[in-house]
Design a protein around this motif. Sequence first.
Motif, PDB file in Angstrom:
ATOM      1  N   VAL A  97       0.838  -1.203   0.000  1.00 44.02           N
ATOM      2  CA  VAL A  97       0.000   0.000   0.000  1.00 44.02           C
ATOM      3  C   VAL A  97       0.874   1.254   0.000  1.00 44.02           C
ATOM      4  O   VAL A  97       0.610   2.225  -0.723  1.00 44.02           O
ATOM      5  N   THR A  98       1.937   1.236   0.804  1.00 46.56           N
ATOM      6  CA  THR A  98       2.834   2.388   0.848  1.00 46.56           C
ATOM      7  C   THR A  98       3.491   2.614  -0.501  1.00 46.56           C
ATOM      8  O   THR A  98       3.624   3.753  -0.964  1.00 46.56           O
ATOM      9  N   LEU A  99       3.921   1.535  -1.149  1.00 47.32           N
ATOM     10  CA  LEU A  99       4.518   1.651  -2.480  1.00 47.32           C
ATOM     11  C   LEU A  99       3.529   2.248  -3.463  1.00 47.32           C
ATOM     12  O   LEU A  99       3.870   3.159  -4.241  1.00 47.32           O
ATOM     13  N   ALA A 100       2.291   1.769  -3.444  1.00 46.04           N
ATOM     14  CA  ALA A 100       1.272   2.266  -4.368  1.00 46.04           C
ATOM     15  C   ALA A 100       1.046   3.764  -4.165  1.00 46.04           C
ATOM     16  O   ALA A 100       0.931   4.526  -5.132  1.00 46.04           O
TER      17      ALA A 100
ATOM     18  N   GLY B 288       4.320   9.947  -7.825  1.00 48.76           N
ATOM     19  CA  GLY B 288       5.499  10.129  -8.651  1.00 48.76           C
ATOM     20  C   GLY B 288       6.803  10.139  -7.876  1.00 48.76           C
ATOM     21  O   GLY B 288       7.819  10.658  -8.363  1.00 48.76           O
ATOM     22  N   GLU B 289       6.828   9.548  -6.678  1.00 51.57           N
ATOM     23  CA  GLU B 289       8.033   9.528  -5.857  1.00 51.57           C
ATOM     24  C   GLU B 289       8.872   8.293  -6.161  1.00 51.57           C
ATOM     25  O   GLU B 289       8.376   7.284  -6.665  1.00 51.57           O
ATOM     26  N   LYS B 290      10.151   8.362  -5.827  1.00 53.52           N
ATOM     27  CA  LYS B 290      11.056   7.238  -6.018  1.00 53.52           C
ATOM     28  C   LYS B 290      10.902   6.285  -4.829  1.00 53.52           C
ATOM     29  O   LYS B 290      11.342   6.595  -3.727  1.00 53.52           O
TER      30      LYS B 290
ATOM     31  N   ALA C 144      14.767   6.188   0.939  1.00 51.37           N
ATOM     32  CA  ALA C 144      14.337   6.084   2.332  1.00 51.37           C
ATOM     33  C   ALA C 144      13.239   7.097   2.648  1.00 51.37           C
ATOM     34  O   ALA C 144      13.243   8.222   2.143  1.00 51.37           O
ATOM     35  N   HIS C 145      12.285   6.666   3.470  1.00 54.47           N
ATOM     36  CA  HIS C 145      11.186   7.546   3.865  1.00 54.47           C
ATOM     37  C   HIS C 145      10.630   7.049   5.195  1.00 54.47           C
ATOM     38  O   HIS C 145      11.102   6.052   5.751  1.00 54.47           O
ATOM     39  N   ARG C 146       9.614   7.765   5.694  1.00 52.50           N
ATOM     40  CA  ARG C 146       8.994   7.375   6.968  1.00 52.50           C
ATOM     41  C   ARG C 146       7.474   7.367   6.830  1.00 52.50           C
ATOM     42  O   ARG C 146       6.757   7.898   7.668  1.00 52.50           O
ATOM     43  N   GLU C 147       6.991   6.727   5.757  1.00 51.59           N
ATOM     44  CA  GLU C 147       5.563   6.725   5.468  1.00 51.59           C
ATOM     45  C   GLU C 147       4.890   5.376   5.678  1.00 51.59           C
ATOM     46  O   GLU C 147       3.681   5.256   5.471  1.00 51.59           O
TER      47      GLU C 147
END
Length: 335
Positions: free
Chosen positions: A240-243, A249-251, A255-258
């Motif tokens: 879900v986070t990837l979708a 339009g993000e890579k 690294a992220h915190r979502e």
Amino acid sequence: MAPWTLSVVAGVAACVCAAILYLLLKTGLAWRLATDIPNERSLHVRPTPRVGGWGIVPVAVVAMTVVAPSLWFAALATAFLAAVSQVDDRRGLPARVRFSAHVLAVAALLALFPAAAPWWALCALAFLMVWLVNLYNFMDGADGLAGGMALFGFAGYAAGALLSDHPMPDLALASLALAGAALGFLFYNFHPARIFLGDAGSISLGYLAGALGYWGWRGGAWPVWFPALVFAPFIGDASVTLAKRLTRGEKFWQAHREHYYQRMVRSGVGHAGTARTWYAFMVVGITLALVVLNRSPAVQWGTVAGWTVVLAVSGSIVDLRWRRFQSTPSQQSEV
């Protein structure tokens, strides 16, 4: 299979993994092998060794070679991926190099040990297995989380391999060894963590989750949905986070915190509370999978659909909590 055999395999794996990690910490070698330095995307605040794979992978490779020799290629591929990932932990590798190694390990397993299925089905499985390798790495970001998922997930595989109408004792022993190794790692990884898994550990565990899941399906121990239901919380969060990131339009590889687990930690649940909540979801999902394992396809897929709805609602609750947290004035600077 005698219960004492299962206990011995799991116990020895846990003790050996814990002993290896203890020696790495005691000698100071852990910090020289790979150290995670906190940044603005991290959930921790102090440098921590990323050497969990150094305890888990040797145990996994030796255990599969000794107690489940039919899984020799999975053991070999795990060692290969751990070596590539250790280089990435130490010096960094381009994404295309890492991804190529993942594809090679998955494609070789399916090519050397094909299941009786159409080519397009095997291609779809290969894609899902490569995704599982990577999502396990994405989900390695909170104390006790990825290690706990391995403990419960591979224990679920072991139970499924034994309770199936077509039992696979060798697969059960290999899975129990992995669960035991994960337990040994958790001695040092549960909050506050003294050791992180690192790419060598997370990539290897993701590959083994897919490889052993495929092996059980190929051998008739369980239907294709079983591995997905066992690891459903991990798969759901990462997918879900990837979708969401792709639609913006993000890579996705940055690294992220979502992730949902990251939002839980940051919004006040904390590392330990988040890990325990996920453990509960894993236990319920695995229990459901085992209960319906030998039932009719309609009951099985109905259970999968129902659990998917439960996870979706739970994710919505986390999103709601996160929005309320963001709206708190005192938290504006943090988020």
